[in-house]
Design a protein around this motif. Structure first.
Motif, short mmCIF file in Angstrom:
data_model
loop_
_atom_site.label_atom_id
_atom_site.label_comp_id
_atom_site.label_asym_id
_atom_site.label_seq_id
_atom_site.Cartn_x
_atom_site.Cartn_y
_atom_site.Cartn_z
N VAL A 206 62.67 27.88 107.72
CA VAL A 206 63.44 28.90 107.00
C VAL A 206 62.80 30.26 107.27
O VAL A 206 61.65 30.36 107.65
CB VAL A 206 63.44 28.65 105.47
N ARG A 207 63.58 31.30 107.06
CA ARG A 207 63.02 32.65 107.18
C ARG A 207 62.14 32.96 105.98
O ARG A 207 62.29 32.37 104.92
CB ARG A 207 64.16 33.67 107.26
N GLY A 208 61.26 33.92 106.17
CA GLY A 208 60.43 34.35 105.04
C GLY A 208 59.06 34.75 105.49
O GLY A 208 58.75 34.73 106.68
N LYS A 209 58.26 35.11 104.51
CA LYS A 209 56.87 35.48 104.83
C LYS A 209 56.07 34.24 105.19
O LYS A 209 56.28 33.17 104.60
CB LYS A 209 56.24 36.15 103.61
N THR A 210 55.14 34.40 106.09
CA THR A 210 54.26 33.29 106.47
C THR A 210 53.63 32.67 105.23
O THR A 210 53.56 31.45 105.10
CB THR A 210 53.17 33.79 107.43
N ALA B 229 59.23 33.03 110.83
CA ALA B 229 58.50 33.83 109.83
C ALA B 229 58.62 35.32 110.13
O ALA B 229 58.81 35.71 111.29
CB ALA B 229 57.02 33.42 109.84
N ASP B 230 58.50 36.13 109.10
CA ASP B 230 58.53 37.58 109.29
C ASP B 230 57.45 38.02 110.27
O ASP B 230 57.63 38.97 111.04
CB ASP B 230 58.28 38.30 107.95
N ASP C 251 54.72 32.47 102.24
CA ASP C 251 55.66 31.67 101.45
C ASP C 251 55.98 30.35 102.16
O ASP C 251 56.14 29.31 101.51
CB ASP C 251 56.95 32.46 101.20
N ILE C 252 56.12 30.41 103.48
CA ILE C 252 56.36 29.18 104.25
C ILE C 252 55.18 28.24 104.07
O ILE C 252 55.34 27.04 103.85
CB ILE C 252 56.59 29.53 105.75
#
Lengths: 352, 352
Positions: B335-339, B247-248, B341-342
């Motif tokens: 996956v990568r991304g904002k917490t 996560a970011d 969104d995850i």
């Protein structure tokens, strides 16, 4: 549930439940009962002689006109035996049997004979076995071609994603994804030095994502809820073993059945002590003694042969300390009863 | 779904998802984002100083007015250090750091200071932390009484049925059932010599059957389907860690995030190399070197202290071979991304 529909159609069965092959536990009668109930029964034939294989198939056919699977060990017979390891282990076992007042049968490495699955393929073709499942490796291309020509459905066993991909590429029709929870021998074959120990909650979706063919979840499938959970995780169906150990139709010794029914979650372990191949079973004195010996355990099938007399005697005499009591981590969910009733409870509320 | 309803009410959250504490990975910002999104964020405070604990709590409160949990290590600080084991390991690490051009900080056993969770309890009470989760053991009765008087909900961690029963008897409100799939340290505490390694497919229903309080499934919860599967198995909710590593808001080094995203199912292992306590992480050079040394690994927190400089340097310099890259068996699902969104993807289709 698309996967399940495909599985049911492909196998022409009513419920997405395959009975796991359990050598020394499952019987022709058990396989027939599961098939009669709408699942797929399985005959455990891994490592058996051609004669014994025919006999068991014919016996099963007497009990049911429905289809059933025959399970093989897709394993190369060892070419050479390390004589020193063999002798050290045999000496240890001889002393161990003497101490524990068990019979012992001295073997010579040069006299050992091991059966190969290749000796069984023609029989399966002659007997028109519709589903052939296997574990411990991959069938060779000739065997796969011959079985496919005979319209057999092939089910391989994987304990990791790479094994599932290799099996799919070899041409199998389905894959059993064997989670670390599962009882009995691990099907691992690509990386024997680093035994994959992946839990079903991770393994099932990872393998389902990696292959296109239907996946059967194995390990920890101990109730209708677990069946549904496995299908939610992407499995087309499940393979169930331990739940059938205490069945009336099981040939497990009474002490083994009782041990399964009373097992705590921590009572099983992975061991090579009985067969030379990693397997999960209820801990007992023999496993601990072999571990404590510090000896190098000969590979499968060699160790299996060295312990066979001990295991037979223990099974006949109901001695739980010397039986290979293969069982999964959910064993305590098993109950006594008829195979058909155990099966009915498992599928009672469907799979969706 | 009765269990889930109870859990949501008890914690006053919208989704039955708790973010797992991951020291060195999760952050105040991550915890706040999970809580803002309707789950329960968790601050990893295990083993931290009282000062650091306060600082992190206050930082988290700046990001959210919602409730979050603080996670402790319910572990007794070692009373005596085996000087010989300590010195052998330190000598090995010194040589290893030299070979690998890593900084090394020589420590004297008598100068080591370890913080105890007991130094943190008063802070949690003063800061009115509504949920206190813990692992590695049981909080002592005084700490439990003090936290309960303060209306904190307590969540203990179990890796086996007996641990869950002991935790329930100690008065906790919920239990995290940590399957063998889970990344990071194993919470095992009753039988440290025989580490329980029970897959979530078996462990979740067995613990749910054994206790009356809500159970959170941990390990392999990598998708909305896995969340639903866990709830079908009897869990009231889930604890999710590895999905948030990339996560970011994670403080994992880039190389660690990449390793997680590219992990195969067989890439993690259980190791004591970094901390002295069994934990699951992505295999790397340091783990293998410690294993190969054959040295006796000092117990937790001693080994953790010996490797702390190495780990910090590796994290700051993005050196994956020397970071304790804790991760579960389903890591590749991350996956990568904002917490947020995850989290949203995990709960997008509910939990029934």
């Amino acid at each position: 549930m698309k996967n399940t529909t495909q599985l049911l159609k492909q196998l022409n069965i009513d419920y997405p439940v395959i009975q796991g092959a359990m050598l020394g536990v499952s019987t022709p009668k058990m396989a027939a009962e599961v098939s009669q109930a709408g699942g797929l029964g399985t005959l455990a034939a891994g490592g058996l002689s051609p004669e014994k294989t025919i006999q068991l198939i014919r016996e099963t056919k007497q009990y049911t006109a429905k289809k059933f699977a025959v399970n093989l060990f897709a394993h190369d017979v060892p070419r050479e035996i390390d004589i020193q390891d063999f002798n050290h282990m045999q000496d240890f076992l001889q002393a161990y049997c003497k101490t524990n007042q068990l019979p012992f049968e001295l073997k010579k490495p040069e006299d050992l004979h091991f059966y190969s699955y290749q000796d069984q393929i023609d029989i399966l073709i002659d007997e028109k076995i519709p589903v052939v499942s296997f574990t411990f490796g991959m069938l060779n291309p000739a065997a796969i071609a011959a079985l496919k020509k005979n319209n057999s459905q092939l089910i391989g066993t994987a304990t990791a994603v790479q094994e599932a991909i290799a099996l799919e590429q070899s041409g199998v029709d389905m894959i059993t994804a064997q989670g670390v929870e599962a009882g009995g021998h691990r099907g691992s074959f690509l990386n024997p030095d680093q035994l994959p120990q992946i839990g079903a909650m991770s393994l099932t979706p990872l393998i389902t994502d990696a292959v296109k063919i239907p996946v059967l979840a194995a390990g920890g499938i101990s109730s209708n809820k677990a069946l549904k959970a496995a299908i939610l995780l992407g499995a087309a169906g499940v393979q169930v073993g331990s739940l059938f150990i205490p069945a009336d139709e099981s040939m497990a010794a009474e002490c083994y059945k009782n041990a399964v029914l009373n097992a705590a979650d921590e009572d099983t372990q992975l061991t090579r002590a009985f067969s030379g191949r990693w397997a999960r079973g209820l801990s007992n004195a023999f496993m601990k003694a072999v571990e404590k010996s510090g000896l190098k355990i000969p590979e499968y099938v060699v160790q299996n042969s060295l312990t066979s007399a001990l295991r037979s005697y223990a099974q006949q005499n109901n001695l739980k300390d010397f039986i290979s009591m293969w069982a999964g981590q959910s064993s305590s969910k098993a109950v006594r009863g008829k195979t058909r009733d155990i099966f009915a409870a498992l599928v009672k509320d469907g799979w969706e």
